[in-house]
Motif scaffolding. Structure first.
Motif, mmCIF file in Angstrom:
data_model
loop_
_atom_site.group_PDB
_atom_site.id
_atom_site.type_symbol
_atom_site.label_atom_id
_atom_site.label_comp_id
_atom_site.label_asym_id
_atom_site.label_seq_id
_atom_site.Cartn_x
_atom_site.Cartn_y
_atom_site.Cartn_z
ATOM 1 N N ARG A 1 -58.142 11.790 61.456
ATOM 2 C CA ARG A 1 -57.629 11.717 60.080
ATOM 3 C C ARG A 1 -58.706 12.012 59.033
ATOM 4 N NH1 ARG A 1 -54.032 6.253 60.576
ATOM 5 N NH2 ARG A 1 -55.966 5.481 61.415
ATOM 6 N N PHE B 1 -55.021 15.818 59.901
ATOM 7 C CA PHE B 1 -53.788 16.240 59.249
ATOM 8 C C PHE B 1 -53.661 17.757 59.134
ATOM 9 C CE2 PHE B 1 -54.770 12.068 57.167
ATOM 10 C CZ PHE B 1 -53.793 11.351 57.826
ATOM 11 N N GLN C 1 -48.253 17.072 57.247
ATOM 12 C CA GLN C 1 -48.568 15.826 56.546
ATOM 13 C C GLN C 1 -48.354 16.008 55.042
ATOM 14 O OE1 GLN C 1 -49.111 12.853 57.594
ATOM 15 N NE2 GLN C 1 -50.171 11.765 55.991
ATOM 16 N N HIS C 2 -48.766 17.141 54.529
ATOM 17 C CA HIS C 2 -48.550 17.454 53.114
ATOM 18 C C HIS C 2 -47.049 17.514 52.817
ATOM 19 C CE1 HIS C 2 -48.780 19.388 49.216
ATOM 20 N NE2 HIS C 2 -48.014 20.355 49.684
ATOM 21 N N THR D 1 -45.489 13.831 53.128
ATOM 22 C CA THR D 1 -45.958 12.722 52.291
ATOM 23 C C THR D 1 -46.544 13.131 50.950
ATOM 24 O OG1 THR D 1 -48.222 12.739 53.156
ATOM 25 C CG2 THR D 1 -46.577 11.458 54.408
ATOM 26 N N PHE E 1 -49.506 14.394 50.798
ATOM 27 C CA PHE E 1 -50.953 14.315 51.012
ATOM 28 C C PHE E 1 -51.577 15.625 50.530
ATOM 29 C CE2 PHE E 1 -54.678 14.781 53.867
ATOM 30 C CZ PHE E 1 -55.299 13.555 53.657
ATOM 31 N N CYS F 1 -55.869 19.321 54.497
ATOM 32 C CA CYS F 1 -55.064 19.609 55.687
ATOM 33 C C CYS F 1 -55.595 20.855 56.396
ATOM 34 C CB CYS F 1 -53.607 19.839 55.306
ATOM 35 S SG CYS F 1 -52.790 18.393 54.592
#
Length: 186
Positions: free
Chosen positions: A109, A135, A139-140, A143, A145, A150
């Motif tokens: 992570r 990530f 993940q983006h 969430t 993020f 990433c």
């Protein structure tokens, strides 16, 4: 406020219980043979605690003093010994002073910078493993993020020519928010 200060505040506001790892990350750790293991960007130690419980001799590195203090507290509660070290992994000589070679290096992570990656092979024993699982754009998407943290598909495949890429899992193909790389030293 520095990045370390922001993370220190985050750890100060967390509940007293230790964090747990998502199943995909735990499954990757379970594949590493016990040995001397370096956990980079360890935070408050979810991976370090798991590895130590499996018999690894863990050296955990992070830039958050609060995260490292939480890790030490959780390790003491579980009667585990984990060596901690405060270091900003974005600094050019982040690992200076680290002694000995490792059987495993783990980065979970956290998107390692090229300068950090370039240092890692010199800390690896022959046949040591480097696990990077962090990530990706899923993940983006899931969430929000920040996408700049990433991985792009295959981004790390050719970044460590002195190591052999043993495994690459593109999480986007299965809807996973993680890409996983396992490199082995020669």
């Amino acid at each position: 406020m520095s990045r370390a200060d922001l993370w220190n505040q985050r750890y100060l506001s967390k509940q007293a219980a230790a964090s747990t790892l998502p199943a995909a990350l735990q499954a990757s750790l379970d594949q590493l043979p016990p040995g001397r293991t370096l956990d980079l960007a360890c935070g408050d130690g979810a991976a370090s605690l798991s590895l130590a419980a499996q018999g690894h001799q863990v050296v955990a590195v992070d830039f958050s003093t609060e995260g490292l203090q939480r890790l030490q507290g959780f390790a003491a509660e579980r009667q585990l010994e984990i060596e901690t070290r405060e270091s900003d992994l974005s600094a050019p000589q982040a690992l200076t002073g680290l002694t000995g070679d490792f059987d495993n290096i783990v980065i979970l992570r956290y998107l390692p910078e090229a300068s950090l990656l370039a240092q890692l092979p010199r800390y690896m024993k022959p046949a040591a493993r480097l696990l990077i699982q962090t990530f990706n754009r899923e993940q983006h998407r899931q969430t929000g993020f920040p996408e700049r943290f990433c991985l792009q598909p295959g981004a790390l495949s050719d970044t460590l020519p002195s190591l052999t890429l043993q495994t690459y899992d593109n999480g986007l193909l299965t809807g996973s928010p993680f890409d996983r790389y396992i490199f082995v030293s020669k």
